[in-house]
Design a protein around this motif. Structure first.
Motif, PDB file in Angstrom:
ATOM      1  N   GLU A  72       0.833  -1.210   0.000  1.00  0.00           N
ATOM      2  CA  GLU A  72       0.000   0.000   0.000  1.00  0.00           C
ATOM      3  C   GLU A  72       0.862   1.252   0.000  1.00  0.00           C
ATOM      4  O   GLU A  72       0.592   2.198  -0.741  1.00  0.00           O
ATOM      5  CB  GLU A  72      -0.910   0.016   1.228  1.00  0.00           C
ATOM      6  N   LEU A  93       2.318   1.978  -3.357  1.00  0.00           N
ATOM      7  CA  LEU A  93       1.382   2.323  -4.421  1.00  0.00           C
ATOM      8  C   LEU A  93       0.873   3.759  -4.329  1.00  0.00           C
ATOM      9  O   LEU A  93       0.166   4.214  -5.213  1.00  0.00           O
ATOM     10  CB  LEU A  93       0.189   1.352  -4.415  1.00  0.00           C
ATOM     11  N   ARG A 113       4.628  -6.126  -5.375  1.00  0.00           N
ATOM     12  CA  ARG A 113       3.729  -5.177  -6.054  1.00  0.00           C
ATOM     13  C   ARG A 113       3.212  -5.773  -7.360  1.00  0.00           C
ATOM     14  O   ARG A 113       2.030  -5.667  -7.675  1.00  0.00           O
ATOM     15  CB  ARG A 113       4.483  -3.880  -6.377  1.00  0.00           C
ATOM     16  N   LEU A 161      -0.654  -6.343  -8.220  1.00  0.00           N
ATOM     17  CA  LEU A 161      -1.289  -5.657  -9.342  1.00  0.00           C
ATOM     18  C   LEU A 161      -1.842  -6.641 -10.364  1.00  0.00           C
ATOM     19  O   LEU A 161      -2.803  -6.336 -11.070  1.00  0.00           O
ATOM     20  CB  LEU A 161      -0.310  -4.685  -9.998  1.00  0.00           C
TER      21      LEU A 161
END
Length: 125
Positions: free
Chosen positions: A38, A41, A65, A69
């Motif tokens: 988090e 991002l 990540r 994603l």
């Protein structure tokens, strides 16, 4: 050949090399992974700096990540129940959100940060 038999005993003691890590693998909880993902991002975040601050290689955080994603099922389970926002165009003067059986009514012009605080307060109540 000489009859004198000489033996040399060589003792080998295993020891860690100075360049190898003290621990081979660190175990990260799903919550810790989700928090780091988090943070990485957020718009303008420096992923390498976040990874180094956590004491890990940046490539590991980039891998997490990428999986998150792509919609990896483990990441989805870790992120269940987390607040997420989708930008929408609204024509209504009021927004209604149901959280835990309660309805939150807010003006359409409410800020994202304030709405997050309200939703978290309702969830903990």
């Amino acid at each position: 050949m000489n009859d004198a038999r000489n033996f040399h005993v060589i003792e080998a003691v295993p020891d860690r090399l100075g360049v190898s890590p003290a621990r081979s693998h660190r175990r990260w909880s799903q919550e810790a992974k989700a928090r780091l993902i988090e943070a990485s991002l957020v718009a303008g975040a420096n992923v390498s700096a976040i990874a180094r601050e956590a004491g890990m290689a940046p490539s590991q955080l980039f891998g997490w990540r990428r999986k998150a994603l792509k919609g990896d099922t483990a990441s989805r389970r870790a992120n269940e129940g987390r607040l997420g926002f989708v930008e929408i165009a609204t024509t209504a003067a009021q927004v209604e959100i149901e959280v835990g059986g309660m309805i939150i009514r807010a003006g359409a012009d409410i800020g994202q940060d304030q709405l997050v605080k309200i939703i978290r307060a309702v969830k903990t109540a």
